[in-house]
Structures are given as C-alpha cells and as structure tokens.
Write an enzyme that holds these catalytic residues in place. Structure first.
Site, PDB file in Angstrom:
ATOM      1  N   GLY A   1       0.556  -1.430  -0.244  1.00 37.25           N
ATOM      2  CA  GLY A   1      -0.599  -0.506   0.130  1.00 37.25           C
ATOM      3  C   GLY A   1       0.910   0.995   0.421  1.00 37.25           C
ATOM      4  O   GLY A   1       0.688   2.217  -0.408  1.00 37.25           O
TER       5      GLY A   1
ATOM      6  N   ASN B   1      -8.142   4.517   8.620  1.00 31.05           N
ATOM      7  CA  ASN B   1      -7.537   3.451   9.054  1.00 31.05           C
ATOM      8  C   ASN B   1      -6.883   2.988  10.366  1.00 31.05           C
ATOM      9  O   ASN B   1      -6.830   2.322  11.419  1.00 31.05           O
ATOM     10  CB  ASN B   1      -5.875   3.106   8.679  1.00 31.05           C
ATOM     11  CG  ASN B   1      -4.652   4.146   8.347  1.00 31.05           C
ATOM     12  OD1 ASN B   1      -5.607   5.469   8.057  1.00 31.05           O
ATOM     13  ND2 ASN B   1      -4.015   4.544   9.394  1.00 31.05           N
TER      14      ASN B   1
ATOM     15  N   GLN C   1      -7.439  -0.608   3.526  1.00 27.32           N
ATOM     16  CA  GLN C   1      -8.689  -0.540   4.435  1.00 27.32           C
ATOM     17  C   GLN C   1     -10.238  -1.633   4.280  1.00 27.32           C
ATOM     18  O   GLN C   1      -9.897  -2.164   5.385  1.00 27.32           O
ATOM     19  CB  GLN C   1      -8.729  -0.118   6.211  1.00 27.32           C
ATOM     20  CG  GLN C   1      -7.179   0.610   6.559  1.00 27.32           C
ATOM     21  CD  GLN C   1      -6.707  -0.071   7.169  1.00 27.32           C
ATOM     22  OE1 GLN C   1      -7.542  -1.779   7.877  1.00 27.32           O
ATOM     23  NE2 GLN C   1      -5.073  -0.410   7.722  1.00 27.32           N
TER      24      GLN C   1
ATOM     25  N   HIS D   1      -1.284  -8.078   2.488  1.00 27.19           N
ATOM     26  CA  HIS D   1      -1.023  -8.226   3.675  1.00 27.19           C
ATOM     27  C   HIS D   1      -2.671  -7.700   4.544  1.00 27.19           C
ATOM     28  O   HIS D   1      -2.784  -8.165   6.202  1.00 27.19           O
ATOM     29  CB  HIS D   1      -0.417  -7.549   4.425  1.00 27.19           C
ATOM     30  CG  HIS D   1       0.151  -6.822   4.316  1.00 27.19           C
ATOM     31  ND1 HIS D   1       0.152  -6.228   5.908  1.00 27.19           N
ATOM     32  CD2 HIS D   1      -0.496  -5.529   3.653  1.00 27.19           C
ATOM     33  CE1 HIS D   1       0.232  -5.042   5.877  1.00 27.19           C
ATOM     34  NE2 HIS D   1       0.318  -4.172   4.762  1.00 27.19           N
TER      35      HIS D   1
ATOM     36  N   THR E   1      11.248  -6.935 -11.796  1.00 24.35           N
ATOM     37  CA  THR E   1      10.695  -8.413 -12.094  1.00 24.35           C
ATOM     38  C   THR E   1       9.807  -8.822 -10.861  1.00 24.35           C
ATOM     39  O   THR E   1       9.671  -8.444  -9.681  1.00 24.35           O
ATOM     40  CB  THR E   1      10.911 -10.031 -10.979  1.00 24.35           C
ATOM     41  OG1 THR E   1      13.075  -9.486 -12.654  1.00 24.35           O
ATOM     42  CG2 THR E   1      11.295 -10.837 -12.454  1.00 24.35           C
TER      43      THR E   1
ATOM     44  N   CYS F   1       2.136   2.061  11.071  1.00 22.60           N
ATOM     45  CA  CYS F   1       3.602   2.794  10.205  1.00 22.60           C
ATOM     46  C   CYS F   1       4.232   4.104  11.130  1.00 22.60           C
ATOM     47  O   CYS F   1       5.128   4.816  11.514  1.00 22.60           O
ATOM     48  CB  CYS F   1       3.461   2.788   8.590  1.00 22.60           C
ATOM     49  SG  CYS F   1       2.659   1.683   7.882  1.00 22.60           S
TER      50      CYS F   1
END
Length: 387
Positions: A76, A159, A187, A207, A243, A334
């Site tokens: 995110g 969030n 969220q 996640h 990649t 975070c």
C-alpha cells in the site's frame, strides 16, 4: 504467556487458508522461480499465472477496472506514493496549470509524508480536514478544489477510526473541477463494497486481507495521465519496473477472492462482533470513550473499534494488555514509534491528552466472541486499576 489473542488486523491480518494454499501450489508448479518476462516455456507459464492473478484481483476490486489496469507493487505504501507522484506529474504534463494536489488531513503517512516532496517538485498542497465524526464533508472538498487542481486523494476508509468516506461524492467534485481522483482503499478492500466506479486510481494491499506481506497493487485507469517514478524495465506496462513476484500475486489473488466472495455475510458478522465489543467497553462508568460518533454500520468499517482512555497513554495500555495476552495498537502501525498523538485524531479535534490514550482494536469474523469478551474484561480492569 503461552497464547495471544491478536487484535491488530488493520496493521496486518493473519493469512487466510486460500492464500497459504496458493503459495504452496506455486512452490510445486514447474514454473516456480521462473521470470515471467522470459520468452522460454516456463517464463511464459509464469506470465500466464501472473495474468490470471491480475484478472482475479481486477474482478474482486470491481469498479470497472480491467486486468491490464492492475499495476502490482510492493504494498500500500508504494501504491500511494506512486499514485501521488505519478498522477500529479502526469496531470501537470498534460495541463501546465494543474499544479495543486488536494489530500485529506487524515490520510495514511504514506501520503502525508509525500507532501513535502510534492512541494519540492513545484506543487501546492491543500489539506482538507474532517469533521468531529472523522468524515470529509463534500462541501469542504468543494472549497479546496479549483482550476489549478491536478489530483484529489481521499482514503476510502480511515486506517485508525474505520470511518468510511463519501468517495463517490468526492470523486464527482474532483472531476467537476477537472481534477483526477485517487483513493487509498487499503483498509476498505475486502471489508466493504467499494464506491470506486468513478475513481481514476485505487491503492490496495494483500496483507490487510489475509494475503502475504510485500505485495499490493495500484489500479490505474488507462486514460489516467501518469509519469513513471522508477526505471529499468518494461514490466507493468512501464509503470512500475522490476521482476514481478508471481508467488505473492497468486496468494494476493486467492485472498482477494476469498474475502470478496461472501462479503455481505462477512461484513454483517464482523460488525455485530464490533458493536457488541463497543457497547461493552464504552458503557457508562468504564472510563473508555469512542473516538468518533459514527456507528459501526454503513459509516464505519466492520471489525474496527477506535477508543481513547483519558488520563492514560497508549503505550501503557498496549503493554499491559500485551502482558495479559492481547495484541492491539494505538493506531497506524507505520507510525507506532511516535510519541506524538495521532494526526487523525488531532485533525478530528480530539484534545492532545485524550488522543495520547488512543487504542485501535481490529479483527475479522475469525475472532471469537469469547476472546473479545475476555479482552473487554481485561481492558476495563486495566483502566479501573489505573484511575
């Protein structure tokens, strides 16, 4: 403590069985480890698997996004960074007078921390504040946008508080001003139906919905002007080189399908658990207060309870709950190391001393009522013992 009750799904949700099965299936596939950009047989098989995952995520996301508009990222944070930089610069390149970016004051740090860098790149930035209920009022955005606006970004659901934003109305206002609309749905995705049909870009992450850490996506309309921010390959239609993580994409797709297939039932079950918990811990006499007046129904995410305890700090509460086997957070993971009060709660007008005692309890339908009851009793007991 032999076992813990994990109540921090908004930071990262435990992987769902479908995502684990997708990872296991990839490990046994002949193309496991092959580069999906290679021309040989195994490379082409890996590319086909990657495109299948892209189709599944586009379907789960909805909003009319096509598989080719799904840009895989590392999560995110990268999706939000990419959206703000890439779309703002793309819009300015198309129309030189578009030099303003408007974001809400309650966005995730992965957007607000971009503000100084946007200013360094020559953009003006306007922050729109929410009301006391945590909601961005359309009339507030209307006052902030104008003919110089390149991009508006407002998250689909907060969030920290779980408050759902009126994204469809905000997108209409942005478009009337000639601006583009991005929403951080990290969220909200997999928890509520998304109002993104008119959004130009949407950020999501695996996640948060029971997929693996380390993969996300930016859904970006083909018509949306965009300037790449990284270089070194033609992957992801040139928008994000490097990649691709095929294993992660397959697990992400499996989680997205699992979480959206029975969304209405899951949402109802989870909201019932959250309302029950909310009523118990915020009952008169507990000393625990809700951070927002919005109810856990159509205006709040299911499975997120946001509270504060006047006179106590979040760190003390978190550590005491941890000692009793309950894992919660103060807000965004975070910024968990910060000693400052939540910028979200401050923007909502909650006093500093109250905001310093904030807790975020988050879960989904997998958590049991018994565990939530035990958590409620533990929290109420801790608050009583410290007042």
């Amino acid at each position: 403590m032999d076992s813990y009750v994990y109540l921090d799904y908004a930071a990262s949700a435990p992987m769902v069985p479908e995502a684990k099965a997708a990872e296991a299936a990839y490990a046994e596939a002949p193309y496991a480890g092959a580069n999906p950009n290679s021309l040989h047989t195994l490379g082409r098989e890996a590319a086909m698997a990657l495109e299948g995952a892209r189709r599944e995520i586009a379907k789960a996301l909805g909003g009319g996004f096509r598989p080719g508009e799904i840009v895989f990222t590392s999560g995110g944070t990268e999706s939000n960074n990419l959206a703000l930089y890439g779309i703002a610069e793309g819009a300015r390149a198309r129309d030189r007078k578009r030099t303003r970016v408007v974001v809400s004051a309650i966005e995730h740090d992965s957007e607000l921390d971009v503000v100084p860098a946007l200013k360094d790149r020559g953009f003006a930035v306007t922050l729109v504040r929410p009301g006391r209920d945590g909601r961005i009022a359309p009339e507030e955005l209307e006052r902030a946008v104008g003919p110089d606006c390149a991009l508006v970004s407002v998250m689909s659901a907060n969030n920290e508080t779980g408050v759902i934003q009126p994204v469809a109305e905000l997108a209409e206002i942005a478009h009337k001003a000639g601006a583009l609309m991005h929403t951080d749905a990290v969220q909200a995705f997999g928890r509520i139906p998304l109002a993104i049909d008119t959004c130009d870009a949407v950020s999501i992450a695996a996640h948060k919905i029971g997929g693996p850490v380390g993969i996300g996506a930016l859904a970006l309309r083909m018509r949306c002007p965009f300037r790449p921010q990284n270089f070194g390959g033609g992957q992801e239609a040139g928008k994000r080189p490097g990649t691709q993580d095929v294993r992660g994409a397959l697990a992400f797709a499996a989680a997205a399908k699992a979480q959206t297939d029975h969304l209405a039932e899951r949402r109802s079950a989870c909201a019932a658990k959250a309302n029950r918990l909310f009523q118990k811990i915020c009952a008169p006499g507990t000393g625990i207060q809700p951070t927002t007046t919005a109810q856990i129904d159509d205006t709040r995410l299911p499975g997120m309870v946001s509270i504060y305890v006047p006179g106590l700090d979040s760190e003390t509460l978190i550590l005491k709950l941890d000692q009793k086997g309950f894992e919660v957070s103060a807000g965004s993971a975070c910024s968990s190391g910060s000693l400052d009060p939540s910028h979200v709660l401050s923007a909502m007008g909650i006093a500093r001393n109250d905001a310093l005692g904030a807790l975020r309890i988050s879960f989904d339908e997998r958590i049991s009522d018994e565990d939530l009851d035990r958590f409620a009793d533990a929290l109420i007991g801790i608050v009583a013992a410290n007042n």
